[in-house]
Design an enzyme around this catalytic site. Structure first.
Site, PDB file in Angstrom:
ATOM      1  N   SER A  23       0.841  -1.187   0.000  1.00  0.00           N
ATOM      2  CA  SER A  23       0.000   0.000   0.000  1.00  0.00           C
ATOM      3  C   SER A  23       0.885   1.249   0.000  1.00  0.00           C
ATOM      4  O   SER A  23       1.775   1.362  -0.835  1.00  0.00           O
ATOM      5  CB  SER A  23      -0.962  -0.046   1.188  1.00  0.00           C
ATOM      6  OG  SER A  23      -1.989   0.901   1.035  1.00  0.00           O
ATOM      7  N   GLU A  41      -8.915  -5.173  -4.795  1.00  0.00           N
ATOM      8  CA  GLU A  41      -8.328  -4.162  -3.911  1.00  0.00           C
ATOM      9  C   GLU A  41      -9.371  -3.311  -3.186  1.00  0.00           C
ATOM     10  O   GLU A  41      -9.243  -3.029  -2.001  1.00  0.00           O
ATOM     11  CB  GLU A  41      -7.413  -3.228  -4.724  1.00  0.00           C
ATOM     12  CG  GLU A  41      -6.180  -3.879  -5.318  1.00  0.00           C
ATOM     13  CD  GLU A  41      -5.053  -4.077  -4.320  1.00  0.00           C
ATOM     14  OE1 GLU A  41      -5.250  -3.775  -3.127  1.00  0.00           O
ATOM     15  OE2 GLU A  41      -3.976  -4.533  -4.739  1.00  0.00           O
ATOM     16  N   HIS A  66      -7.719  -5.531  -0.518  1.00  0.00           N
ATOM     17  CA  HIS A  66      -6.493  -4.809  -0.187  1.00  0.00           C
ATOM     18  C   HIS A  66      -5.925  -5.315   1.129  1.00  0.00           C
ATOM     19  O   HIS A  66      -6.652  -5.466   2.117  1.00  0.00           O
ATOM     20  CB  HIS A  66      -6.810  -3.317  -0.090  1.00  0.00           C
ATOM     21  CG  HIS A  66      -5.615  -2.435   0.015  1.00  0.00           C
ATOM     22  ND1 HIS A  66      -4.662  -2.343  -0.979  1.00  0.00           N
ATOM     23  CD2 HIS A  66      -5.205  -1.599   1.006  1.00  0.00           C
ATOM     24  CE1 HIS A  66      -3.727  -1.476  -0.616  1.00  0.00           C
ATOM     25  NE2 HIS A  66      -4.030  -1.017   0.595  1.00  0.00           N
TER      26      HIS A  66
END
Length: 513
Positions: A193, A316, A417
């Protein structure tokens, strides 16, 4: 292993490590001095050496941040501006120097810590017979608010101090990690990330050149790096939130850090609510630490030419929908707002190009289409742009993480995610109430994790993500085949699965031509 501690002498003083499975761990080693008072919003300074041995049994302090967020933190850890520390897991030092892996955590540049249980480096260190380092750095307003437009002769603010912290930690690795048995000429930086985007940004930073030799980038919002004009507007809003006029900026040095945390948290969520698809606090193109927009730098061949693993997760955006988080647009309305903002910000992007992109998502008015558009704008397309560009200059391996347990599928999270993190570190069950295996799937997940860990370790050790145990061969990503490893219960290799998306998006979107 002996129950005895392991003492290591580094240039700053002696550190005492403790047995942790088949390796030792040293937690909370300072790599830079405290950042409060006059040193707030400034580049990190060298740590003061210590004369007495430092017992490294516990993690260092959390970087200042709000705790009303979904990231599980140890409530017993203090929060302090004296937060610049690293944690090391390693076999007993000695013999041939071992490869080093340095982890940069994510959290939208505003939350998270190297002390999160999912980032425990013991399993990777044991499996790979290598040295794992996890880095704590300044986040939120303390690390990624650019106040330089308000600097005065008496009060100086520096840019990108969170990135400067990361560079200081990598310099610490070059200076100290050999004492833990690490090889300073074989350092792999990896992150997820905003931690992954930190890696792509560092790959374009002259200040970081030579500090690492390989990189792994997981789900990076690599285009979330902004110009100084935008940074000045964010800084002005921050001054409004803390009720300070520009002639009183010196008061930021003495203001209670909790007040600054609150204002930073407000920016973190307010800005993406007003301008969907953007982050409130993020790196800034300052002509120094970040000389160019990173994606543009990759396209022009200005990134450090080192081997790279890079990829995204299949779903995600799903986790942001579940959490009702504004950090990503997840409805057709907010996604449309994002594209309107893109068109307004980039006069060189004709309206028909925006329409062409949106037409690539026939179900864009539905939740699934909105999630796909958000995923691709935030993660998949920046990743493809970087992979395409970097593969012209250095080896690139690209992946897509598709694996999800039955419970995550039932909850419509899928391979959301950050869901790959426990697979990378071999650490499951680190959430306070982890639903991952409520409907089974543990055996399959363990097998996937074992393959992922072996690939990451092989890359760190040899520069090639080969497992040597009969797992699917992972070919290089390069034009024209653009081979991608799809990580699932059974790994597969697919050729250029995103042809249509690349054609629709092109390479001029978001101004990165």
């Amino acid at each position: 292993m002996s129950d005895q501690t392991c003492r290591v002498q580094i240039p700053d003083g002696e550190v005492i490590g403790h047995p942790d499975g088949a390796v030792y761990s040293w937690k909370g080693i300072p790599y830079a001095a405290a950042t409060d008072g006059e040193y707030r919003f400034r580049a990190p300074r060298p740590v003061e050496p210590w004369s007495k041995p430092l017992d490294c049994r516990s993690f260092g302090a959390l970087a200042p941040q709000g705790l009303d967020n979904p990231v599980p933190m140890d409530p017993n850890l203090p929060m302090s501006e004296d937060c610049l520390s690293v944690n090391v897991w390693a076999p007993e030092p000695g013999g041939t120097p071992r490869p080093v892996m340095v982890w940069i955590h994510g959290g939208a540049y505003s939350l998270g810590s190297a002390a999160q249980t999912v980032y425990d480096g013991r399993n990777l260190a044991e499996l790979g017979d290598l040295v794992i380092v996890t880095v704590n750095y300044r986040i939120g307003a303390f690390g990624f608010l650019d106040l330089s437009s308000f600097s005065t002769e008496d009060t100086v603010f520096e840019t990108n101090v969170g990135l400067r912290d990361q560079i200081a930690a990598l310099e610490w690795v070059q200076r100290c990690i050999a004492r833990f048995g690490g090889d300073t000429s074989n350092v792999t930086v990896f992150g997820e990330s905003s931690g992954g985007a930190s890696v792509t940004t560092l790959m374009t930073s002259p200040a970081a050149e030579g500090l690492f030799q390989k990189a792994i980038v997981q789900s990076a919002p690599a285009t979330s790096v902004y110009g100084q004009d935008r940074a000045a507007l964010v800084a002005a809003r921050f001054l409004e939130l803390v009720d300070i006029t520009p002639d009183r900026v010196h008061e930021l040095k003495t203001m209670d850090f909790a007040r600054l945390v609150t204002a930073g948290d407000t920016l973190c969520y307010e800005i993406p609510t007003k301008v969907p698809g953007t982050l409130g606090l993020a790196p800034v193109v300052d002509g120094d630490i970040v000389p160019r927009y990173p994606v543009a730098a990759f396209k022009k061949g200005f990134a450090h030419r080192i081997p790279l693993i890079i990829g995204t997760n299949h779903d995600e955006a799903s986790i942001f929908r579940l959490m009702k988080s504004p950090l990503m647009p997840v409805t057709s309305e907010t996604v449309s707002e994002m594209f309107r903002a893109i068109a307004n910000d980039h006069s060189d992007l004709p309206a028909f190009r925006v329409a062409e992109i949106m037409s690539a998502y026939p179900d864009r008015s539905k939740t699934a289409g909105a999630l796909a558009m958000s995923r691709d704008a935030g993660f998949r397309m920046p990743t493809l742009w970087i992979a395409d560009a970097h593969s012209r200059y250095a080896p690139v391996w690209m992946y897509r993480f598709d694996h999800a347990t039955p419970m995550l599928k039932a909850a419509r999270i899928g391979a959301g995610h950050a869901t790959e993190l426990p697979y990378v570190f071999g650490n499951f069950g680190t959430l306070n109430r982890d639903p991952t295996f409520w409907l089974g799937g543990r055996k399959a997940a363990m097998a996937v994790s074992a393959r992922v860990m072996r690939r990451w370790v092989a890359f760190a050790r040899h520069g090639v993500p080969a497992t040597m145990d009969g797992a699917k061969h992972w070919p290089l990503y390069a034009d024209p085949t653009r081979s991608m490893l799809v990580i699932d219960a059974q790994d597969t290799v697919v050729s250029d699965p995103d042809t249509a998306l690349r054609a629709a998006w092109g390479d001029r979107v978001l101004g990165f031509s």
